[in-house]
Motif scaffolding. Structure first.
Motif, short mmCIF file in Angstrom:
data_model
loop_
_atom_site.label_atom_id
_atom_site.label_comp_id
_atom_site.label_asym_id
_atom_site.label_seq_id
_atom_site.Cartn_x
_atom_site.Cartn_y
_atom_site.Cartn_z
N HIS A 47 93.43 84.04 -69.57
CA HIS A 47 93.12 82.87 -70.40
C HIS A 47 93.83 82.97 -71.75
O HIS A 47 93.56 83.86 -72.54
CB HIS A 47 91.62 82.76 -70.64
CG HIS A 47 90.83 82.50 -69.41
ND1 HIS A 47 90.97 81.36 -68.67
CD2 HIS A 47 89.91 83.25 -68.78
CE1 HIS A 47 90.16 81.41 -67.65
NE2 HIS A 47 89.51 82.55 -67.68
N GLY A 48 94.77 82.06 -72.00
CA GLY A 48 95.42 81.97 -73.30
C GLY A 48 96.61 82.88 -73.51
O GLY A 48 97.26 82.80 -74.54
N LEU A 49 96.92 83.75 -72.57
CA LEU A 49 98.09 84.61 -72.72
C LEU A 49 99.34 83.83 -72.32
O LEU A 49 99.36 83.19 -71.28
CB LEU A 49 97.96 85.86 -71.85
CG LEU A 49 99.07 86.90 -72.03
CD1 LEU A 49 98.98 87.54 -73.40
CD2 LEU A 49 98.99 87.95 -70.95
N THR A 50 100.35 83.85 -73.16
CA THR A 50 101.59 83.14 -72.87
C THR A 50 102.77 84.07 -73.10
O THR A 50 102.63 85.16 -73.65
CB THR A 50 101.75 81.90 -73.77
OG1 THR A 50 101.71 82.31 -75.13
CG2 THR A 50 100.66 80.88 -73.51
N VAL A 51 103.93 83.60 -72.69
CA VAL A 51 105.16 84.36 -72.91
C VAL A 51 105.40 84.49 -74.41
O VAL A 51 105.10 83.58 -75.18
CB VAL A 51 106.34 83.65 -72.22
CG1 VAL A 51 107.66 84.29 -72.57
CG2 VAL A 51 106.13 83.63 -70.72
N SER A 52 105.91 85.62 -74.83
CA SER A 52 106.25 86.01 -76.21
C SER A 52 105.04 86.43 -77.04
O SER A 52 105.17 86.64 -78.24
CB SER A 52 107.06 84.92 -76.95
OG SER A 52 106.22 83.89 -77.40
N LYS A 53 103.87 86.59 -76.43
CA LYS A 53 102.73 87.15 -77.15
C LYS A 53 102.98 88.64 -77.36
O LYS A 53 103.65 89.29 -76.58
CB LYS A 53 101.42 86.94 -76.36
CG LYS A 53 100.97 85.52 -76.30
CD LYS A 53 100.50 85.05 -77.66
CE LYS A 53 99.92 83.66 -77.56
NZ LYS A 53 99.35 83.21 -78.80
N LEU A 96 93.71 93.16 -72.36
CA LEU A 96 93.95 91.81 -72.84
C LEU A 96 92.82 91.46 -73.81
O LEU A 96 91.66 91.43 -73.42
CB LEU A 96 93.99 90.83 -71.67
CG LEU A 96 94.28 89.39 -71.98
CD1 LEU A 96 95.65 89.24 -72.60
CD2 LEU A 96 94.18 88.55 -70.73
N GLU A 97 93.17 91.20 -75.08
CA GLU A 97 92.16 90.96 -76.12
C GLU A 97 92.47 89.70 -76.89
O GLU A 97 93.61 89.27 -76.99
CB GLU A 97 92.15 92.12 -77.12
CG GLU A 97 91.57 93.40 -76.64
CD GLU A 97 91.45 94.43 -77.76
OE1 GLU A 97 91.75 94.10 -78.92
OE2 GLU A 97 91.09 95.56 -77.44
N SER A 98 91.42 89.14 -77.49
CA SER A 98 91.60 88.05 -78.44
C SER A 98 91.98 88.66 -79.78
O SER A 98 91.40 89.65 -80.21
CB SER A 98 90.31 87.27 -78.61
OG SER A 98 90.00 86.57 -77.44
N THR A 99 92.98 88.05 -80.44
CA THR A 99 93.44 88.59 -81.71
C THR A 99 92.88 87.84 -82.91
O THR A 99 92.99 88.31 -84.03
CB THR A 99 94.97 88.56 -81.79
OG1 THR A 99 95.42 87.23 -81.57
CG2 THR A 99 95.57 89.49 -80.76
N ASP A 100 92.32 86.66 -82.67
CA ASP A 100 91.75 85.89 -83.77
C ASP A 100 90.58 85.05 -83.27
O ASP A 100 90.27 85.04 -82.09
CB ASP A 100 92.82 85.02 -84.44
CG ASP A 100 93.54 84.10 -83.48
OD1 ASP A 100 92.99 83.84 -82.39
OD2 ASP A 100 94.64 83.64 -83.80
N LEU A 101 89.94 84.33 -84.18
CA LEU A 101 88.78 83.53 -83.81
C LEU A 101 89.15 82.28 -83.01
O LEU A 101 88.31 81.69 -82.36
CB LEU A 101 88.01 83.11 -85.07
CG LEU A 101 87.35 84.26 -85.83
CD1 LEU A 101 86.73 83.74 -87.11
CD2 LEU A 101 86.31 84.93 -84.97
N LEU A 102 90.39 81.87 -83.07
CA LEU A 102 90.83 80.68 -82.36
C LEU A 102 91.19 80.95 -80.91
O LEU A 102 91.53 80.04 -80.17
CB LEU A 102 92.03 80.06 -83.08
CG LEU A 102 91.75 79.61 -84.51
CD1 LEU A 102 93.03 79.12 -85.15
CD2 LEU A 102 90.68 78.54 -84.53
#
Length: 137
Positions: A47-53, A96-102
């Motif tokens: 969920h939410g992972l895209t290329v260039s992350k 795989l982690e969330s890096t911010d609140l958004l």
């Protein structure tokens, strides 16, 4: 020896094309003159992972995600490129982690203690950490 104008134009055109290709790859973020290690990780959901992350170790970016693809067994294969100066042990976990609140995602490497180093094409152990919104629900 006299050099003809056609030869001068040809050399200039070849140099311009080479400079254009190098500049385009530089602007895309591709490393042109340094070697990178290609590693893989399998996730059930991205969920939410895209290329260039980014790919992070202790908050420091050591690489990036270059490709996402769905496998026939309904898992997601993530391809990452790591700068060659960083040695990744084979028992490292790609979390795989969330890096911010958004909800921005990144892959955080939890380095293992193995003496064997992951080489090109190695599939890392993968783990997904719940985001803030998922844990609240």
């Amino acid at each position: 020896m006299k050099i003809k104008n056609e030869t001068k134009v040809g050399v200039l055109a070849a140099a311009a094309i080479a400079l254009l290709i190098i500049g385009y790859n530089f602007l895309k973020g591709n490393s042109i003159f340094s070697r990178e290690t290609v590693l893989y990780a399998k996730y059930t959901q991205v969920h939410g992972l895209t290329v260039s992350k980014p790919v992070l170790v202790k908050g420091f970016q050591i690489g990036k995600v270059v490709k996402l693809e769905i496998q026939p067994d309904v898992t997601n294969m993530v391809t990452v490129k790591i700068k060659s100066e960083y040695a990744i042990p084979k028992n490292t976990i790609a979390r795989l982690e969330s890096t911010d609140l958004l909800g921005g995602k990144a892959i955080v490497m939890v380095l293992g203690n193995s003496t064997e180093i992951a080489e090109d094409g190695y599939v890392l152990n993968a783990n997904v950490e719940k985001s803030l919104m998922e844990s609240v629900q």
